[in-house]
Motif scaffolding. Structure first.
Motif, PDB file in Angstrom:
ATOM      1  N   PRO A 125       4.768 -13.267   7.019  1.00  0.00           N
ATOM      2  CA  PRO A 125       4.660 -13.548   8.465  1.00  0.00           C
ATOM      3  C   PRO A 125       4.417 -15.024   8.778  1.00  0.00           C
ATOM      4  O   PRO A 125       4.813 -15.499   9.845  1.00  0.00           O
ATOM      5  N   SER A 126       3.818 -15.739   7.863  1.00  0.00           N
ATOM      6  CA  SER A 126       3.510 -17.147   8.131  1.00  0.00           C
ATOM      7  C   SER A 126       4.763 -18.006   8.249  1.00  0.00           C
ATOM      8  O   SER A 126       4.752 -19.054   8.905  1.00  0.00           O
ATOM      9  N   LEU A 127       5.846 -17.570   7.603  1.00  0.00           N
ATOM     10  CA  LEU A 127       7.087 -18.349   7.692  1.00  0.00           C
ATOM     11  C   LEU A 127       7.555 -18.474   9.129  1.00  0.00           C
ATOM     12  O   LEU A 127       8.183 -19.466   9.509  1.00  0.00           O
ATOM     13  N   TYR A 128       7.223 -17.464   9.917  1.00  0.00           N
ATOM     14  CA  TYR A 128       7.730 -17.437  11.293  1.00  0.00           C
ATOM     15  C   TYR A 128       7.021 -18.439  12.199  1.00  0.00           C
ATOM     16  O   TYR A 128       7.385 -18.597  13.350  1.00  0.00           O
ATOM     17  N   LYS A 129       6.046 -19.148  11.649  1.00  0.00           N
ATOM     18  CA  LYS A 129       5.450 -20.277  12.363  1.00  0.00           C
ATOM     19  C   LYS A 129       6.374 -21.499  12.307  1.00  0.00           C
ATOM     20  O   LYS A 129       6.312 -22.382  13.154  1.00  0.00           O
ATOM     21  N   ARG A 130       7.212 -21.586  11.269  1.00  0.00           N
ATOM     22  CA  ARG A 130       8.038 -22.789  11.051  1.00  0.00           C
ATOM     23  C   ARG A 130       9.504 -22.541  11.335  1.00  0.00           C
ATOM     24  O   ARG A 130      10.280 -23.499  11.481  1.00  0.00           O
ATOM     25  N   VAL A 131       9.888 -21.278  11.326  1.00  0.00           N
ATOM     26  CA  VAL A 131      11.292 -20.942  11.339  1.00  0.00           C
ATOM     27  C   VAL A 131      11.433 -19.694  12.211  1.00  0.00           C
ATOM     28  O   VAL A 131      10.607 -18.793  12.156  1.00  0.00           O
ATOM     29  N   ARG A 132      12.433 -19.675  13.083  1.00  0.00           N
ATOM     30  CA  ARG A 132      12.512 -18.548  14.007  1.00  0.00           C
ATOM     31  C   ARG A 132      12.800 -17.242  13.285  1.00  0.00           C
ATOM     32  O   ARG A 132      12.232 -16.215  13.609  1.00  0.00           O
ATOM     33  N   ASN A 133      13.690 -17.305  12.319  1.00  0.00           N
ATOM     34  CA  ASN A 133      14.040 -16.092  11.578  1.00  0.00           C
ATOM     35  C   ASN A 133      14.853 -16.500  10.349  1.00  0.00           C
ATOM     36  O   ASN A 133      15.091 -17.687  10.113  1.00  0.00           O
ATOM     37  N   ARG A 134      15.297 -15.512   9.604  1.00  0.00           N
ATOM     38  CA  ARG A 134      16.036 -15.787   8.379  1.00  0.00           C
ATOM     39  C   ARG A 134      17.318 -16.569   8.665  1.00  0.00           C
ATOM     40  O   ARG A 134      17.705 -17.463   7.903  1.00  0.00           O
ATOM     41  N   GLY A 135      17.972 -16.244   9.747  1.00  0.00           N
ATOM     42  CA  GLY A 135      19.203 -16.939  10.100  1.00  0.00           C
ATOM     43  C   GLY A 135      18.987 -18.432  10.300  1.00  0.00           C
ATOM     44  O   GLY A 135      19.823 -19.249   9.891  1.00  0.00           O
ATOM     45  N   GLU A 136      17.872 -18.774  10.930  1.00  0.00           N
ATOM     46  CA  GLU A 136      17.620 -20.205  11.131  1.00  0.00           C
ATOM     47  C   GLU A 136      17.382 -20.911   9.797  1.00  0.00           C
ATOM     48  O   GLU A 136      17.835 -22.051   9.589  1.00  0.00           O
ATOM     49  N   LEU A 137      16.715 -20.233   8.895  1.00  0.00           N
ATOM     50  CA  LEU A 137      16.528 -20.820   7.559  1.00  0.00           C
ATOM     51  C   LEU A 137      17.885 -21.068   6.886  1.00  0.00           C
ATOM     52  O   LEU A 137      18.129 -22.145   6.327  1.00  0.00           O
ATOM     53  N   VAL A 138      18.772 -20.090   6.984  1.00  0.00           N
ATOM     54  CA  VAL A 138      20.106 -20.260   6.414  1.00  0.00           C
ATOM     55  C   VAL A 138      20.823 -21.444   7.076  1.00  0.00           C
ATOM     56  O   VAL A 138      21.467 -22.256   6.405  1.00  0.00           O
TER      57      VAL A 138
END
Lengths: 206, 206
Positions: A42-55
DNA sequence: ACCTGAACACCGTTCAAGT
DNA sequence: ACCTGAACACCGTTCAAGT
């Protein structure tokens, strides 16, 4: 009382890229990225909106690297040598990071795709060199022919779709020479400076 | 006491193909296929080893269809006309079933790939026509150049990667004409019957 | 012989609660 | 301000139990 940050966007993108290359796009999961950077998913969602944005962030990095690589491959002496060099650089770029490379061409949801800004340099380098080789007349369809061939060839090679034996390096060299002959007959050679586009041909900075 | 069958392999593959085309490969889930054929997910495993095998069966069907389509597109009069016709048929085949088409080229795990037998006819048609156009000398690298271009072009079109405007149909026509010129200069025209391979060039029937 | 529910080990993502 | 556990709605797959 603020909790100190345990990770950063940069660390997340870097870890994501490593996981992508090792495991493929399907293996790039938020759980694995979280493990790699030392937080809970869940902490990733502080930096990145979702998996797609990471991609998308990873793919944009890759696109910029490709632009830089192609730029460095074109010293600007003989345009035909530069074009050959672009093709070879493209192929070795893809072979060095096959999973990352796929992000540039795969049909992805719109918001997963690399920023179009990130691809601009690569496109510009190609148009600059191709204009020098053949003049401005049919650069766009010629560029499409060349890119389609290079992308298709390298993708088939990476997918291991060339199953009839034969020398694949030779087939690549064969392709680039024949394509250059087809697109720029000797009498259509043009001065590079004259036809180099003044600015980016890329139409839609996001 | 035997329970009567509620579904069949054929129904599963047909449903899977429909779901694939509507939702993409990621949307092709065992749960959705089970829903579509009216059983619970575990029952699918009576007919199919796993999801990968379902993908392989669908892809093999697609490969056979492509072979048949290309065969029908080549009446065998003018070899050059046949080659142009193959390219056009390939493109419209892909555009009519973009998700299914991807199964033929995407980098998939080995046991997800279409059977190589299924792709044989498509390969044979291309080699037959290409041999007629250019003679046997460099057919393999020429075929690779042609296929790489056609696959790359169509894939980029489907992925919506042509973002610089211009006429895409025109770029495709441009590509095929220039490629034919490059691969088969007029003085290298050959008699079709003389160079048509006696049997399949495909090396590894699975 | 085929089908099923329950179960397991995974996913992405949200959210209230902690510091 | 950032992190977490718990939760929800999904996955693919296995297996014992039902008919």
């Amino acid at each position: 009382m603020p909790t100190p940050a345990h990770t950063s966007l940069e660390a997340i993108v870097r870890a994501g890229r490593a996981i992508l290359e090792a495991e493929g796009l399907a293996g790039l999961t938020m759980h694995r990225v979280a493990d790699a950077v030392g937080v809970r998913p869940p902490s990733l969602y502080k930096r990145v909106r979702n998996r797609g944005e990471l991609v998308r962030l990873i793919g944009s990095d890759v696109a910029r690297e490709l632009g830089q690589t192609l730029d460095e491959a074109t010293p600007g002496g003989d345009p035909r040598a530069d074009l050959r060099s672009i093709a070879l650089a493209f192929r070795s770029f893809a072979r060095a990071r096959p999973q990352a490379y796929r992000l540039l061409f795969d049909p992805l949801p719109d918001d997963w795709r690399p920023d179009s800004e990130a691809g601009r340099e690569a496109v510009d380098v190609l148009f600059r060199v191709l204009s020098a080789v053949m003049g401005p007349a049919e650069v766009l369809p010629a560029a499409r022919t060349l890119v389609a061939w290079a992308y298709g060839f390298v993708s088939m090679e990476l997918a291991d779709t060339f199953r009839l034996g034969g020398d694949v390096d030779e087939a690549f060299a064969f392709g680039i020479e024949r394509l250059m002959d087809a697109l720029a007959p000797a009498d259509a050679m043009h001065d590079q400076a004259r036809f180099a586009p003044a600015k980016s041909v890329f139409p839609d900075p996001r």
